[in-house]
Motif scaffolding. Structure first.
Motif, short mmCIF file in Angstrom:
data_model
loop_
_atom_site.label_atom_id
_atom_site.label_comp_id
_atom_site.label_asym_id
_atom_site.label_seq_id
_atom_site.Cartn_x
_atom_site.Cartn_y
_atom_site.Cartn_z
N UNK A 59 -2.11 -4.61 -7.97
CA UNK A 59 -2.07 -4.83 -6.74
C UNK A 59 -2.12 -5.75 -5.52
N UNK A 60 -2.23 -5.52 -4.31
CA UNK A 60 -1.55 -5.35 -3.45
C UNK A 60 -1.27 -7.07 -3.37
N UNK A 61 -0.65 -7.29 -2.32
CA UNK A 61 0.74 -8.71 -1.93
C UNK A 61 -0.54 -9.17 -1.84
N UNK A 62 -1.10 -10.85 -1.80
CA UNK A 62 -1.92 -11.49 -1.19
C UNK A 62 -1.19 -11.85 0.92
N UNK A 63 -2.51 -12.26 1.14
CA UNK A 63 -1.54 -13.09 2.80
C UNK A 63 -0.58 -14.03 2.22
N UNK A 64 -1.45 -14.96 1.41
CA UNK A 64 -0.19 -16.79 1.26
C UNK A 64 0.76 -15.99 1.04
N UNK A 65 1.13 -14.77 0.41
CA UNK A 65 2.71 -14.47 -0.79
C UNK A 65 3.60 -13.88 0.61
N UNK A 66 3.18 -14.16 2.44
CA UNK A 66 4.18 -13.08 2.74
C UNK A 66 4.48 -15.07 3.54
N UNK A 67 4.38 -16.09 3.48
CA UNK A 67 5.28 -17.17 3.67
C UNK A 67 6.04 -17.53 2.31
N UNK A 68 5.76 -16.89 1.06
CA UNK A 68 6.86 -17.85 0.32
C UNK A 68 7.96 -16.79 0.74
N UNK A 123 0.78 -1.58 -0.53
CA UNK A 123 0.43 0.19 -0.08
C UNK A 123 0.93 1.25 -0.31
N UNK A 124 1.58 1.24 0.49
CA UNK A 124 2.75 2.10 0.12
C UNK A 124 3.53 2.90 -1.06
N UNK A 125 3.56 2.10 -2.36
CA UNK A 125 3.70 2.11 -3.45
C UNK A 125 3.43 3.56 -3.40
N UNK A 126 2.73 4.29 -3.63
CA UNK A 126 2.31 5.76 -4.05
C UNK A 126 3.21 6.84 -3.49
#
Length: 820
Positions: free
Chosen positions: A200-209, A121-124
């Motif tokens: 698009x924002x990262x999904x919660x499942x991405x954070x475990x990669x 979300x901090x991208x902008x």
């Protein structure tokens, strides 16, 4: 005075239209080429420069110094570092992760792919991009948020008024409904974000990669916005200690990098201003451009302008004698040298103004063509042109007019009026004209040689032997997931397609996205040797599909059970068969491929016995050295592949038809995943397309330089034709034949061209030798490149002066002598 200058220019146009036309067109061509190439250079140097607070924006890059391989800097870093960076460096104002990914939409079974990315979300807040609709702080705050570019919004809905609309977004076969929460405003300045169509924002499942939890992996770019530009240096100075504090860990910790991570791993901040050129030397950077090439293009524009000015001087001095009596009469009637100098300079300035207008028109024509050649969003920026054009006109007018004005205004009336012939300017003027022609052709021939070498190297990169048979080979997209049953069905479906000879899996392919590397150790007679190897796992039929060259030993055999990669519970009790490439054999220190056979190498998780050696296979850029590689074998009987890449060998079918058949077979197994079976050339095109496009620019510059140089030579020949009529008449009266006259004149005209070629060849050799050194695979710099350029330049020069030469040689002696 202005009226006098205007009348004089009009009179010259009427009396000598050819001279004036060559002068104006030559200057216009030089100005047009210069403006066009200046816009291209400005585009490249201005890349990323318009990003808000660009002096405070950096990308976190990774440096690896692994055993057996050359140290290298990689674009991107582990996302795991972000939280630690925020804790340790208060200089960081905000940060964002960005992963380039393939998001697409599906409608009636048809996939529409978008240039897309996953981010925070901090991208902008980091990049300060403007939104046409939506609030930057909220656009990516919700999990199902989606930001579209104007172009993507119009592609999907036909309008930019799309806030709140639902978009089914497909990612790796999984479709999730997203809500449009922002529309990016159209960008008019070049930067690395210009092509993004969907965020698009990262999904919660991405954070475990792994790239979110481990130091040794990465899947994207990490960007920081610092509080002050000077913080870049201070943060970089503390990065080594940062790595030691946070990346160290026991060898058993899969997320750490050992007890001394600083020996193999490092992080550095790469400023986004100037990243366009820095990234050329960074591995896996998308937007890197060779600064030397861009500077050479800019220099070529300057040289085109200089050639045009030299051409104007040449033509003006050649024509000066025709105005000698005009000067003598005006001086006799009381005109001073100062008045005449101002008049002639005014005429040169007026001609330069006319040429400037025509040059601007030519720039309008050339810019879209150059944009098409380079693939860049190049447009005429009138702010820059409005500053450059007046300066160019004044500089060209002064440079092309000052010497002829001094010569003309310096004629002495008595000497001119008493002479039977018009003055030629003496030996000094003749030497100047020869020097100008020599300089013009020297520059032109140098550019032509560089153009030939660049185009040859580009063709070589496109057609060079990659170590496998590329004809009759199609490669698909990575198959997401690790579903063993689906992978078996996929291979069966592909093999059943009519025309398919063989089909197999590999985890690497040309332009690979998945790269697994591990350090292997060989306990040699002189002690252990550690080499970091790129790892690939292949299925049955892989050898028949790619057809690599076997240098020693054998390929994997399904009849030999020990060739297969062991199951996870067998890795410590069974040795797997492995095939190395030639680079790996060399790095381990084996004297020959045959010597490596039977040797055992190992890493922390697996032990392998070398059963074969293949020649190096190139899957990546020709600029990069081939990475040492180890290949394992898997029959899909015990474990699935990780995101395998299917490849197919076919025959008897047109390539486009086969691609459609394979895509249909893929859809029968994975209907929710986009497929794109394509040839090797298409997958590798990104590695040489940039050089190919810039080679076209050199071709354009070479044509312009030769054209301007020929104008100068034509002016010199025309002047000689007017001055040597009497000489030729005498020679023919004394018995000279037409062939002897032609030989004599051609020798005189071509002398400066030959000298130019002799000067150009060593210069071009030094420049191109240095440029070719940047490629791991490159052509040899042979005499053919120089001979072709020299022969072409001489042939063009001969054609340029041939008409004047034959006209002089065929002149009747009596008429020529009577005319005098």
């Amino acid at each position: 005075m202005l009226a006098t200058i205007l009348k004089s220019v009009v009179r010259q146009i009427r009396r000598h239209p050819l001279y004036v036309g060559l002068n104006v067109f030559g200057l216009a061509l030089g100005i047009g080429v210069f403006l066009t190439l200046a816009l291209l250079v400005r585009y490249e140097y201005g890349f990323n420069a318009a990003l808000p607070d660009v002096d405070r924006l950096v990308r976190v890059d990774t440096r690896w110094s692994l055993p057996g391989t050359a140290p290298g800097e990689y674009a991107g870093s582990t996302f795991h570092a972000l939280s630690f960076l925020r804790e340790d460096f208060p200089e960081i104002e905000t940060a964002a992760r960005l992963e380039n990914t393939g998001l697409s939409t599906v409608r009636e079974g048809n996939f529409t792919a978008f240039v897309s990315g996953l981010t925070d979300p901090s991208f902008f807040r980091v990049f300060g991009l403007k939104l046409l609709h939506g609030a930057p702080d909220e656009a990516l705050a919700r999990p199902d948020g989606l930001v579209l570019s104007e172009r993507a919004a119009i592609r999907l809905f036909g309008t930019t008024d799309v806030m709140g609309r639902t978009v089914p977004v497909n990612r790796d076969g999984v479709t999730v409904n997203h809500t449009v929460t922002g529309v990016l405003a159209r960008k008019t300045t070049p930067d690395f974000l210009s092509d993004i169509e969907m965020l698009a924002p990262f999904a919660s499942s991405d954070l475990t990669r792994s790239c979110f939890v481990a130091w040794g992996s990465d899947c994207g770019r990490l960007y920081l916005k610092l509080r002050r530009p000077g913080d870049i240096v201070s943060v970089n100075a503390r990065m080594r200690d940062f790595v030691i504090r946070h990346a160290a860990g026991a060898d058993s910790d899969a997320n750490a990098l050992g007890m001394h991570p600083e020996k193999v791993f490092g992080l550095s901040l790469a400023p986004l201003r100037g990243a366009r050129f820095r990234d050329f030397h960074v591995l896996y950077a998308d937007d890197g451009v060779d600064r030397t090439v861009i500077n050479s293009i800019g220099l070529m524009g300057l040289l085109a302008l200089a050639l045009a000015c030299a051409n104007a001087i040449n033509l003006a001095t050649a024509r000066a004698g025709l105005r000698a009596r005009e000067v003598a009469i005006r001086k006799t009637l009381g005109a001073s040298r100062k008045v005449l100098f101002v008049q002639f300079m005014g005429e040169a300035m007026l001609v330069a103004v006319i040429a400037g207008v025509l040059g601007l028109a030519l720039c309008e024509i050339l810019v879209p063509e150059v944009a098409s050649l380079t693939g860049e969003a190049l447009v005429v920026r009138y702010g820059l042109v409005g500053v450059l054009l007046p300066l160019i006109v004044v500089a060209c007018g002064f440079a092309s007019g000052v010497y002829p004005s001094m010569v003309l205004s310096g004629y002495r009336p008595a000497a001119v009026l008493a002479a039977a012939r018009m003055p030629s300017g003496g030996r000094g003027a003749a030497r100047l004209r020869d020097a100008l022609v020599t300089g013009q052709f020297g520059i032109a021939v140098t550019i032509v040689i560089c153009m030939l070498v660049i185009n040859h190297q580009t063709d070589f990169m496109r057609t060079a032997d990659p170590g496998y048979v590329r004809s009759g080979l199609l490669i698909g997209s990575a198959m997401p997931g690790n579903d063993l049953a689906a992978q078996r069905r996929m291979l069966d479906a592909l093999r059943a397609v009519p025309g398919v000879v063989a089909a197999g899996f590999g985890e690497l392919a040309p332009s690979p996205d998945n790269k697994t590397r591990s350090t292997y150790t060989y306990d040699g007679p002189s002690g252990p040797v550690h080499v970091h190897l790129l790892q690939d796992i292949v299925s049955t039929s892989y050898f028949e599909v790619y057809r690599p060259r076997l240098l020693a030993g054998r390929w994997f055999d399904t009849a030999r059970g020990l060739d297969d990669m062991p199951a996870r519970d067998e890795t410590r009790t069974r040795t797997a068969g492995a095939v190395l490439n030639a680079s790996a054999v060399s790095r381990f220190g084996f004297a020959s491929p045959a010597e490596a056979l039977g040797k055992v190498i190992g890493t922390g998780g697996i032990t392998a016995r070398i059963i074969g050696v293949i020649d190096d296979v190139r899957f990546e850029s020709p600029r990069q050295a081939i990475y040492p590689e180890i290949i394992f074998f898997d029959t899909l009987s015990k474990r699935p592949f990780v995101d395998p890449i299917p490849a197919v060998r076919f025959q008897g079918v047109v390539e486009s038809d086969m691609a459609r058949r394979l895509n249909r077979a893929w859809a029968g197994v994975l209907p929710d995943v986009a497929s794109d079976f394509s040839a090797v050339d298409a997958r590798m095109a990104a590695y040489y397309s940039g050089d190919e496009r810039r080679g076209r620019i050199f071709t354009l510059g070479a044509v312009a330089a030769l054209l301007i140089a020929c104008m100068g030579l034509y002016g010199l020949a025309a002047f000689a034709a007017a001055r040597r009529v009497h000489e030729i008449g005498i020679r023919k009266t004394l018995g000279a034949t037409g062939r002897q006259i032609v030989t004599l004149l051609l020798g005189d005209f071509l002398r400066p061209v030959v000298v130019a070629c002799l000067l150009a060849c060593p210069i071009a050799w030094v420049v191109m030798r240095r440029w070719l050194a940047g490629f791991d695979e490159r052509i040899a710099l042979t005499p053919a490149h120089f001979l072709i350029a020299v022969a072409g330049a001489v042939a063009i020069a001969i054609l340029t002066v041939l008409g004047q030469t034959f006209h002089l040689a065929r002149a009747e002696p009596a008429r020529a002598l009577r005319a005098e």
